[in-house]
Design a protein around this motif. Structure first.
Motif, PDB file in Angstrom:
ATOM      1  N   CYS A   1       0.859  -1.188   0.000  1.00  0.00           N
ATOM      2  CA  CYS A   1       0.000   0.000   0.000  1.00  0.00           C
ATOM      3  C   CYS A   1       0.896   1.239   0.000  1.00  0.00           C
ATOM      4  CB  CYS A   1      -0.903  -0.007   1.232  1.00  0.00           C
ATOM      5  SG  CYS A   1      -1.777   1.548   1.463  1.00  0.00           S
TER       6      CYS A   1
ATOM      7  N   CYS B   1       0.478   2.936   3.734  1.00  0.00           N
ATOM      8  CA  CYS B   1       0.790   2.299   5.020  1.00  0.00           C
ATOM      9  C   CYS B   1       1.529   0.981   4.759  1.00  0.00           C
ATOM     10  CB  CYS B   1      -0.480   2.079   5.840  1.00  0.00           C
ATOM     11  SG  CYS B   1      -1.576   0.824   5.177  1.00  0.00           S
TER      12      CYS B   1
ATOM     13  N   TYR C   1       0.446  -2.022   4.819  1.00  0.00           N
ATOM     14  CA  TYR C   1      -0.418  -3.119   4.364  1.00  0.00           C
ATOM     15  C   TYR C   1       0.100  -3.712   3.044  1.00  0.00           C
ATOM     16  CZ  TYR C   1      -4.608  -5.387   2.468  1.00  0.00           C
ATOM     17  OH  TYR C   1      -5.472  -6.274   1.912  1.00  0.00           O
TER      18      TYR C   1
ATOM     19  N   HIS D   1      -8.816  -1.818   0.074  1.00  0.00           N
ATOM     20  CA  HIS D   1      -8.144  -1.348   1.290  1.00  0.00           C
ATOM     21  C   HIS D   1      -8.003   0.173   1.246  1.00  0.00           C
ATOM     22  CE1 HIS D   1      -4.851  -0.762   4.206  1.00  0.00           C
ATOM     23  NE2 HIS D   1      -4.271  -0.051   3.250  1.00  0.00           N
TER      24      HIS D   1
ATOM     25  N   HIS E   1      -7.986   4.528   3.461  1.00  0.00           N
ATOM     26  CA  HIS E   1      -7.458   5.840   3.028  1.00  0.00           C
ATOM     27  C   HIS E   1      -8.447   6.485   2.042  1.00  0.00           C
ATOM     28  CE1 HIS E   1      -3.751   4.080   4.639  1.00  0.00           C
ATOM     29  NE2 HIS E   1      -3.848   3.102   3.765  1.00  0.00           N
TER      30      HIS E   1
HETATM   31 ZN   LIG Z   1      -2.812   1.400   3.512  1.00  0.00          ZN
END
Ligand SMILES: [Zn+2]
Ligand SMILES: [Zn+2]
Length: 259
Positions: free
Chosen positions: A88, A91, A93, A104, A109
């Motif tokens: 991601c 972040c 992820y 996600h 976000h």
């Molecule tokens: Zn993220």
């Protein structure tokens, strides 16, 4: 139990057949549903005895305590497959598919969401810019089953981890790779000019000019290219110098000839 390998760093037992970690709570069901015919898992008593034996090591139960995850520069954890993933951009992820990453981003976000309609082109698709990574995960479902980043394994190592290569084939492949690397090194050295000469080699010209000292560790093809005439379209300055030297040599020749 020979179906599992223990990882002391992350305090998990990994099933070597299924290639994922099993929690103490899932253990009995896992054996009953996946390894019913294994001699050590046939009866409830045998499964209980195996569980008691494995519980002698510290064993994380992710429904009660958080897992320790490896830092992103860690080598892959043995026994777990390595997948291609996407990180991601906002972040830590990691997802295995672009569609999951988009979901996600929308959920976590929302500020990155692209406006619909005319402004479509104004905001780029942030998910499409996600960095490709190699990833693994401990558990296939439930808490702490998220993917984490690891450094990509070598192609040989990847085959071994994926279980498509036996231990003997893995060792053979590594030995072959080392031999190939060494032969490639030797082949490269043969192409290079060395200052060492054979004991029987005599060259007063090389001794006088000391060319081997200047050309040492350069390849013959590199040195050969230095003898090429300059290309007037790409090297006009060098062409002018070369013509100047040629005129100088001609004039010197005529001067000597005319005394
Ligand atoms: Zn993220
Ligand atoms: Zn299993």
């Amino acid at each position: 139990m020979d179906l599992f390998i223990y990882n002391a760093t992350y305090q998990i037992w990994i099933c070597i057949h299924c290639c994922y970690a099993v929690t103490p709570r899932q253990f009995n069901t896992h054996l009953r549903s996946h390894h019913r015919h294994h001699p050590a898992a046939r009866t409830a008593e045998l499964r209980q005895a195996a569980l008691a034996e494995m519980l002698k090591q510290p064993w994380i139960e992710p429904t009660r305590e958080p897992c320790k995850f490896p830092p992103p520069d860690s080598a892959p954890i043995p026994g777990l497959p390595v997948y291609p993933g996407l990180r991601c951009p906002c972040c830590s992820y990691v997802s295995r598919s672009l569609a999951t990453l988009r979901k996600h981003l929308e959920r976590i976000h929302p500020e990155t969401r692209r406006p619909r309609g005319r402004a479509f082109k104004a905001k780029p698709d942030i998910a499409a810019t996600a960095e490709s990574v190699s990833c693994q995960r401990f558990f296939v479902y439930g808490p702490e089953s998220s993917f984490f980043i690891v450094i990509p394994p070598s192609p040989i190592r990847q085959q071994r981890l994926a279980g498509t290569m036996s231990e003997a084939e893995f060792i053979q492949a590594q030995v072959n790779r080392d031999i190939e690397e060494r032969l490639a090194d030797e082949a490269e050295q043969v192409q290079q000019i060395t200052s060492q000469k054979h004991a029987t080699e005599v060259s007063p010209w090389l001794d006088l000019t000391q060319w081997p000292k200047y050309l040492r560790s350069h390849s013959f093809s590199e040195v050969a290219s230095l003898g090429m005439l300059p290309d007037p379209s790409r090297e006009p300055l060098l062409t002018a110098f070369a013509q100047s030297v040629e005129r100088l040599v001609k004039r010197a020749y005529h001067t000597i000839q005319d005394r």
